[in-house]
Motif scaffolding. Structure first.
Motif, PDB file in Angstrom:
ATOM      1  N   GLY A  36     103.527 -22.306  94.364  1.00 52.45           N
ATOM      2  CA  GLY A  36     103.310 -23.745  94.357  1.00 52.45           C
ATOM      3  C   GLY A  36     101.886 -24.240  94.303  1.00 52.45           C
ATOM      4  N   GLN A  37     101.554 -24.965  93.266  1.00 50.32           N
ATOM      5  CA  GLN A  37     100.214 -25.526  93.134  1.00 50.32           C
ATOM      6  C   GLN A  37     100.145 -26.823  93.925  1.00 50.32           C
ATOM      7  N   ALA A  38      99.503 -26.783  95.082  1.00 50.62           N
ATOM      8  CA  ALA A  38      99.387 -27.952  95.938  1.00 50.62           C
ATOM      9  C   ALA A  38      98.313 -28.874  95.380  1.00 50.62           C
ATOM     10  N   ALA A  39      98.722 -30.028  94.860  1.00 52.71           N
ATOM     11  CA  ALA A  39      97.801 -30.951  94.202  1.00 52.71           C
ATOM     12  C   ALA A  39      96.671 -31.379  95.135  1.00 52.71           C
ATOM     13  N   GLU A  40      97.000 -31.652  96.390  1.00 51.18           N
ATOM     14  CA  GLU A  40      95.970 -32.122  97.320  1.00 51.18           C
ATOM     15  C   GLU A  40      94.895 -31.064  97.533  1.00 51.18           C
ATOM     16  N   ARG A  41      95.308 -29.800  97.662  1.00 52.65           N
ATOM     17  CA  ARG A  41      94.332 -28.727  97.879  1.00 52.65           C
ATOM     18  C   ARG A  41      93.486 -28.516  96.626  1.00 52.65           C
ATOM     19  N   ILE A  42      94.131 -28.553  95.464  1.00 56.05           N
ATOM     20  CA  ILE A  42      93.390 -28.381  94.209  1.00 56.05           C
ATOM     21  C   ILE A  42      92.348 -29.488  94.062  1.00 56.05           C
ATOM     22  N   GLU A  43      92.743 -30.730  94.335  1.00 51.96           N
ATOM     23  CA  GLU A  43      91.798 -31.836  94.196  1.00 51.96           C
ATOM     24  C   GLU A  43      90.670 -31.736  95.213  1.00 51.96           C
ATOM     25  N   ALA A  44      90.960 -31.262  96.409  1.00 45.46           N
ATOM     26  CA  ALA A  44      89.912 -31.091  97.424  1.00 45.46           C
ATOM     27  C   ALA A  44      88.906 -30.030  96.989  1.00 45.46           C
ATOM     28  N   LEU A  45      89.398 -28.934  96.420  1.00 49.02           N
ATOM     29  CA  LEU A  45      88.506 -27.874  95.937  1.00 49.02           C
ATOM     30  C   LEU A  45      87.656 -28.371  94.770  1.00 49.02           C
ATOM     31  N   ILE A  46      88.259 -29.144  93.883  1.00 49.38           N
ATOM     32  CA  ILE A  46      87.525 -29.691  92.746  1.00 49.38           C
ATOM     33  C   ILE A  46      86.402 -30.608  93.232  1.00 49.38           C
ATOM     34  N   GLU A  47      86.719 -31.503  94.156  1.00 44.17           N
ATOM     35  CA  GLU A  47      85.709 -32.435  94.649  1.00 44.17           C
ATOM     36  C   GLU A  47      84.551 -31.699  95.322  1.00 44.17           C
ATOM     37  N   ARG A  48      84.874 -30.619  96.027  1.00 37.02           N
ATOM     38  CA  ARG A  48      83.794 -29.856  96.672  1.00 37.02           C
ATOM     39  C   ARG A  48      82.950 -29.136  95.627  1.00 37.02           C
ATOM     40  N   LEU A  49      83.593 -28.574  94.604  1.00 31.85           N
ATOM     41  CA  LEU A  49      82.840 -27.903  93.541  1.00 31.85           C
ATOM     42  C   LEU A  49      81.975 -28.893  92.766  1.00 31.85           C
ATOM     43  N   GLU A  50      82.456 -30.113  92.598  1.00 31.20           N
ATOM     44  CA  GLU A  50      81.653 -31.125  91.910  1.00 31.20           C
ATOM     45  C   GLU A  50      80.378 -31.428  92.685  1.00 31.20           C
ATOM     46  N   GLN A  51      80.418 -31.262  94.014  1.00 28.83           N
ATOM     47  CA  GLN A  51      79.221 -31.450  94.832  1.00 28.83           C
ATOM     48  C   GLN A  51      78.323 -30.218  94.803  1.00 28.83           C
ATOM     49  N   LEU A  52      78.953 -29.042  94.872  1.00 25.52           N
ATOM     50  CA  LEU A  52      78.192 -27.796  94.973  1.00 25.52           C
ATOM     51  C   LEU A  52      77.672 -27.293  93.629  1.00 25.52           C
ATOM     52  N   GLN A  53      78.423 -27.553  92.562  1.00 24.27           N
ATOM     53  CA  GLN A  53      78.112 -26.960  91.266  1.00 24.27           C
ATOM     54  C   GLN A  53      78.276 -28.003  90.151  1.00 24.27           C
ATOM     55  N   PRO A  54      77.555 -29.126  90.223  1.00 28.65           N
ATOM     56  CA  PRO A  54      77.738 -30.163  89.205  1.00 28.65           C
ATOM     57  C   PRO A  54      77.245 -29.692  87.836  1.00 28.65           C
ATOM     58  N   ALA A  55      78.026 -29.998  86.812  1.00 27.39           N
ATOM     59  CA  ALA A  55      77.638 -29.621  85.459  1.00 27.39           C
ATOM     60  C   ALA A  55      76.445 -30.460  85.002  1.00 27.39           C
ATOM     61  N   ASP A  56      75.625 -29.871  84.132  1.00 25.80           N
ATOM     62  CA  ASP A  56      74.504 -30.573  83.507  1.00 25.80           C
ATOM     63  C   ASP A  56      74.476 -30.153  82.044  1.00 25.80           C
ATOM     64  N   LEU A  57      75.066 -30.987  81.186  1.00 27.84           N
ATOM     65  CA  LEU A  57      75.210 -30.615  79.783  1.00 27.84           C
ATOM     66  C   LEU A  57      73.895 -30.658  79.017  1.00 27.84           C
ATOM     67  N   SER A  58      72.827 -31.174  79.636  1.00 28.16           N
ATOM     68  CA  SER A  58      71.528 -31.116  78.976  1.00 28.16           C
ATOM     69  C   SER A  58      71.035 -29.677  78.875  1.00 28.16           C
ATOM     70  N   VAL A  59      71.568 -28.818  79.758  1.00 31.14           N
ATOM     71  CA  VAL A  59      71.203 -27.392  79.700  1.00 31.14           C
ATOM     72  C   VAL A  59      72.424 -26.489  79.534  1.00 31.14           C
ATOM     73  N   GLN A  60      73.632 -27.043  79.633  1.00 27.24           N
ATOM     74  CA  GLN A  60      74.849 -26.228  79.588  1.00 27.24           C
ATOM     75  C   GLN A  60      75.743 -26.504  78.386  1.00 27.24           C
ATOM     76  N   ALA A  61      75.283 -27.312  77.427  1.00 25.90           N
ATOM     77  CA  ALA A  61      76.153 -27.697  76.313  1.00 25.90           C
ATOM     78  C   ALA A  61      76.714 -26.483  75.585  1.00 25.90           C
ATOM     79  N   ALA A  62      75.926 -25.427  75.430  1.00 25.93           N
ATOM     80  CA  ALA A  62      76.402 -24.239  74.719  1.00 25.93           C
ATOM     81  C   ALA A  62      77.562 -23.576  75.458  1.00 25.93           C
ATOM     82  N   GLN A  63      77.608 -23.748  76.779  1.00 25.54           N
ATOM     83  CA  GLN A  63      78.686 -23.159  77.575  1.00 25.54           C
ATOM     84  C   GLN A  63      80.025 -23.835  77.332  1.00 25.54           C
ATOM     85  N   LEU A  64      80.002 -25.035  76.779  1.00 26.73           N
ATOM     86  CA  LEU A  64      81.246 -25.726  76.441  1.00 26.73           C
ATOM     87  C   LEU A  64      81.996 -25.017  75.323  1.00 26.73           C
TER      88      LEU A  64
END
Length: 200
Positions: A36-64
């Motif tokens: 079971g994919q718990a939506a609340e847990r997935i969203e909590a992990l995403i929000e924390r990763l957005e704080q810890l590891q925010p994307a920066d496409l000015s230097v990461q565009a090739a990674q897309l």
């Protein structure tokens, strides 16, 4: 423990450890067959990763660039649902400004046919360097590879609104995006699929 050690325990090393732990837990929840994919847990992990590891496409565009598979979405739309018998792929080539969304059967029948939508994409230059504009151009049936060509039957798409994605987390394996309609997407890279086989 010295003051320097305490500072390190609270600093970049601790943050890197938490980032890796969040990534691994999220990827575990996204694996096919995971209980079971718990939506609340997935969203909590995403929000924390957005704080810890925010994307920066000015230097990461090739990674897309590459082939990505949707593994979780907050949308209730059927074409954004994750099912074991479907592959919901997104192919991105930011260097040439091209993209393809492709829905096809999983397994050996997948390469025979799918429903695709082609788009032009561009990375916006404004901070926080996460937005990708999307202009849908053509959609239809994408068939198998025959010789050097892939069979396809596409028609022009009339897009009556501005579409975009904010890529908020990005690394070699994981991508998180937030769409203009408020939908949250989590995708994993498919290194077994070649971008050129679809966009060549």
């Amino acid at each position: 423990m010295s003051e320097a050690s305490l500072a390190m325990a609270d600093g970049p090393i601790a943050a890197a450890g938490e980032t890796q732990a969040c990534r691994q837990e999220l990827l575990g929840l996204l694996r096919p067959g995971s209980p079971g994919q718990a939506a609340e847990r997935i969203e909590a992990l995403i929000e924390r990763l957005e704080q810890l590891q925010p994307a920066d496409l000015s230097v990461q565009a090739a990674q897309l660039a590459g082939v990505w598979e949707l593994r979780w979405s907050s949308s209730s739309q059927p074409y954004l649902a994750v099912r074991p018998w479907l592959e919901n792929l997104q192919l991105l080539d930011p260097a040439s400004g091209r993209a393809l969304n492709l829905l096809r059967l999983a397994g050996p029948l997948g390469p025979l046919a799918g429903i695709g939508v082609q788009a032009r994409i561009a990375v916006a230059p404004e901070p926080p360097h996460q937005r990708v504009s999307v202009c849908f151009e053509r959609g239809g049936w994408l068939g198998p590879q025959v010789g050097e060509r892939r069979l396809q039957l596409f028609r022009e798409v009339q897009q009556g609104y501005a579409a975009w994605l904010d890529v908020t987390v990005l690394d070699d394996e994981l991508r998180v995006s937030r769409g203009n309609a408020g939908t949250l997407f989590v995708l994993v890279r498919r290194p077994d699929l070649e971008l050129a086989a679809f966009l060549g």
